[in-house]
Design a protein around this motif. Sequence first.
Motif, PDB file in Angstrom:
ATOM      1  N   GLU A 244      17.148  40.617  13.746  1.00 49.25           N
ATOM      2  CA  GLU A 244      17.835  41.389  14.782  1.00 49.25           C
ATOM      3  C   GLU A 244      19.252  40.901  15.058  1.00 49.25           C
ATOM      4  N   SER A 245      19.563  39.675  14.665  1.00 49.85           N
ATOM      5  CA  SER A 245      20.902  39.160  14.950  1.00 49.85           C
ATOM      6  C   SER A 245      21.911  39.512  13.865  1.00 49.85           C
ATOM      7  N   LEU A 246      21.452  39.972  12.700  1.00 53.91           N
ATOM      8  CA  LEU A 246      22.361  40.195  11.576  1.00 53.91           C
ATOM      9  C   LEU A 246      22.935  41.601  11.590  1.00 53.91           C
ATOM     10  N   PRO A 271      32.827  35.318  13.414  1.00 63.14           N
ATOM     11  CA  PRO A 271      32.457  34.420  14.513  1.00 63.14           C
ATOM     12  C   PRO A 271      32.037  33.032  14.029  1.00 63.14           C
ATOM     13  N   GLY A 272      32.465  32.022  14.772  1.00 66.62           N
ATOM     14  CA  GLY A 272      32.004  30.663  14.518  1.00 66.62           C
ATOM     15  C   GLY A 272      32.358  30.173  13.128  1.00 66.62           C
ATOM     16  N   SER A 273      31.426  29.466  12.540  1.00 65.98           N
ATOM     17  CA  SER A 273      31.603  28.978  11.176  1.00 65.98           C
ATOM     18  C   SER A 273      30.513  29.570  10.297  1.00 65.98           C
ATOM     19  N   GLY A 274      30.747  29.578   8.973  1.00 71.60           N
ATOM     20  CA  GLY A 274      29.788  30.252   8.115  1.00 71.60           C
ATOM     21  C   GLY A 274      29.871  29.822   6.669  1.00 71.60           C
ATOM     22  N   ASP A 339      23.352  28.040  14.482  1.00 69.65           N
ATOM     23  CA  ASP A 339      24.435  28.853  15.045  1.00 69.65           C
ATOM     24  C   ASP A 339      25.403  29.363  13.980  1.00 69.65           C
ATOM     25  N   LEU A 340      24.962  29.423  12.730  1.00 66.58           N
ATOM     26  CA  LEU A 340      25.832  29.929  11.668  1.00 66.58           C
ATOM     27  C   LEU A 340      26.233  31.368  11.985  1.00 66.58           C
ATOM     28  N   GLY A 341      27.530  31.619  12.042  1.00 66.26           N
ATOM     29  CA  GLY A 341      28.007  32.901  12.563  1.00 66.26           C
ATOM     30  C   GLY A 341      28.239  33.983  11.536  1.00 66.26           C
ATOM     31  N   VAL A 366      21.960  32.644  17.357  1.00 68.11           N
ATOM     32  CA  VAL A 366      23.077  33.331  18.002  1.00 68.11           C
ATOM     33  C   VAL A 366      22.715  34.807  18.115  1.00 68.11           C
ATOM     34  N   GLU A 367      23.330  35.479  19.075  1.00 71.86           N
ATOM     35  CA  GLU A 367      22.981  36.873  19.331  1.00 71.86           C
ATOM     36  C   GLU A 367      23.431  37.788  18.206  1.00 71.86           C
ATOM     37  N   HIS A 368      24.613  37.510  17.632  1.00 68.65           N
ATOM     38  CA  HIS A 368      25.142  38.350  16.559  1.00 68.65           C
ATOM     39  C   HIS A 368      25.728  37.475  15.466  1.00 68.65           C
TER      40      HIS A 368
END
Length: 732
Positions: A244-246, A271-274, A339-341, A366-368
Amino acid sequence: MSLERTAVRQRAEAVLRRLAGDQARLREDQWRAIEALVIDRRRVLCVQRTGWGKSAVYFVATALLRERDAAAQRDAAAQRDAAGPAGPTVIVSPLLALMRNQVDAAARAGIRARTINSANLDEWDEITAEIHAGTVDVLLISPERLNNPDFRDGVLPKLAATTGLLVVDEAHCVSDWGHDFRPDYRRLRTFLGKLPERTPVLATTATANARVTQDVAEQLGTEPAAPAAPRPDVLVLRGSLDRESLRLGVLDLPSPAHRLGWLADHLDRLPGSGIIYTLTVAAATETAEFLRSRGWAVAAYTGQAEDADRRAAEQDLLDNKIKALVATSALGMGFDKPDLGFVVHLGAPPSPIAYYQQVGRAGRAVEHAEVLLLPGAEDAAIWRYFASLAFPPEEQVRAVLAVLRTDRPLSTQALEPLVDLRRARLELMLKVLDVDGAVRRVRGGWLATGEPWLYDGARLRRVAAARATEQQAMIEYAATAGCRMRYLRECLDDAEAVDCGRCDRCAEALFTPEVSPTALTVAQTFLGRPGVQIAPKKLWPTGLESVGVPLKGRIAPTEQALPGRAVGRLSDLGWGGRLRGLVGEGTPDGEVPDEVAAAVIEVLKAWAHGDDRWPSRPAGVVAVDSRSHPMLVGSLAERIATVGRLPLLGRVSSAGSAGADGPRGNSAQRVRTLHGTLTVPESLAGALAGLAGPVLLVDDLVDSGWTMTMAARELRRAGAQAVLPLALALAA
């Protein structure tokens, strides 16, 4: 629910909170798996999405089993009635990165975990003693360790007899229908067969379609040690694979330069790091270098890097010190950063299943999280190359078995001069033959067992056809007009697949394929830079004397080539496509194109003035007698001689097909084929005698590197002061 089961569930919930926090609660299928393992002593296969909590199942089950065993040992009467041995949980895990994460997670649950792997050889004796003393709760091993002769013969028998719980992590690797089949996983059949009756077994994966699930479940059903025992009933727990977050998307960009330019423009919006995945080591290296040149903090992560460097890169990403790891599939199963964004793919993996596995790294806590695929026109060629490394044809397998029917074991290096297979393919084949019982790994190498063996060509063809179908499915994923998450879930036979409402097909796309003119120009300039080094060979392959070639040890310094140059690699993002069209297998011969000749001249200019410049200006040009592209090589040598005002001295002659440095065979085979076939004509030898500097040795493609090496050797022996190899392309 009985009082016993209620009590066990309460303890399981308590252990889970210790592992994952005070708010954690068991999912219903997590409890069903734990119940089956701890109370019913069953075999369980969990096919659940990434982030569902599969590791929680085996850590909670381990804690409960170890508590029960400890209580049994305190009570002699209870010990006589205890259902199962008091040994550790054994987790078979495919990657060191995955093992490191699991050791840390176990510690949070109060579980003592140790690992035996190639990186801690000095700790093996200590860990083995701890296992025998009962102080290890969890032992993590790689599937390859199961057939290490010392481990297999000295540790495995007692370990199998006392295992409290066997866990097969990333269990899709067991099946050759899976996207990441590993022959060593098939050795689990032997391990399973040696377990005491009613030893619980758990297999887990996030990436298995119905066919892989059935195959793994059947293999889990291997008969236990007790011959009269019934075949175990495997409990399969298969859940929804929605994430659901992807938020999935695809951007169709026309060239590698556009893709790099897009990243440079838009990386700050992710978002964030990845993770930025590439299909090849060269692409990972190039992409990381380009992004660093544009001011981004990124690191390359490939299977060719040292383990210490990979660890440092992983930690930098975990600590958010870098924006991204630019990685090959070496960073895959088990890397856990909740928390990989984002996950971006520069080039499509060869199957939707592999793609789902890799994008599953993102969005766990993370949410998204953004997931973007940037496919390339070169993807299919790369898929074909890796497919060419599959199990060899029957005649090659039979030839290896014939060579191994000796009284003494042969190492892989000793086999290479005797069989026409490259090392990676040879090692894969030997592992499969070992699992099938046709060969056995012993101290010193491999021996044929003499057992009957059938080449299952029909199955290999079915697997190859399945791979082709998966590749087509990945092409269709990029082009689908429907929901992308639904498409992936249906590829994994998820019966609950529905439209996600989040992807770029279900909702408005967040990213466009626009690339700024500045970023595109910079990327084109970066990728257009010609020039990579050709490293000289310094050692002869092992075992040449066994096939009548009197070469061994170090190549004499007076016969070595100097470091050389090529325009690029066939796998490069920039020059790769143009070079593949020029010197790839089956390409037509012809004059060197002007733009390629100009790139060669640029390489020579940089070579003359760089920090690692040649020792002195070349005094002449020599061509390799190419079987596949004689006109191309000849015209290139003439252009270099004309522009550089150098004498064109002639060609190193070759007999038959010896001049072709194609993708056939291993290094020992290549040297064996070339030995005695390359000659320096008298006219060329006479020209070398009076030359006051090195010669440029020109060829089209350097694959194994041995044509250049042995041609340079002949030139040195004929009087050349030094030899500077120059080629259009490196194969890798």
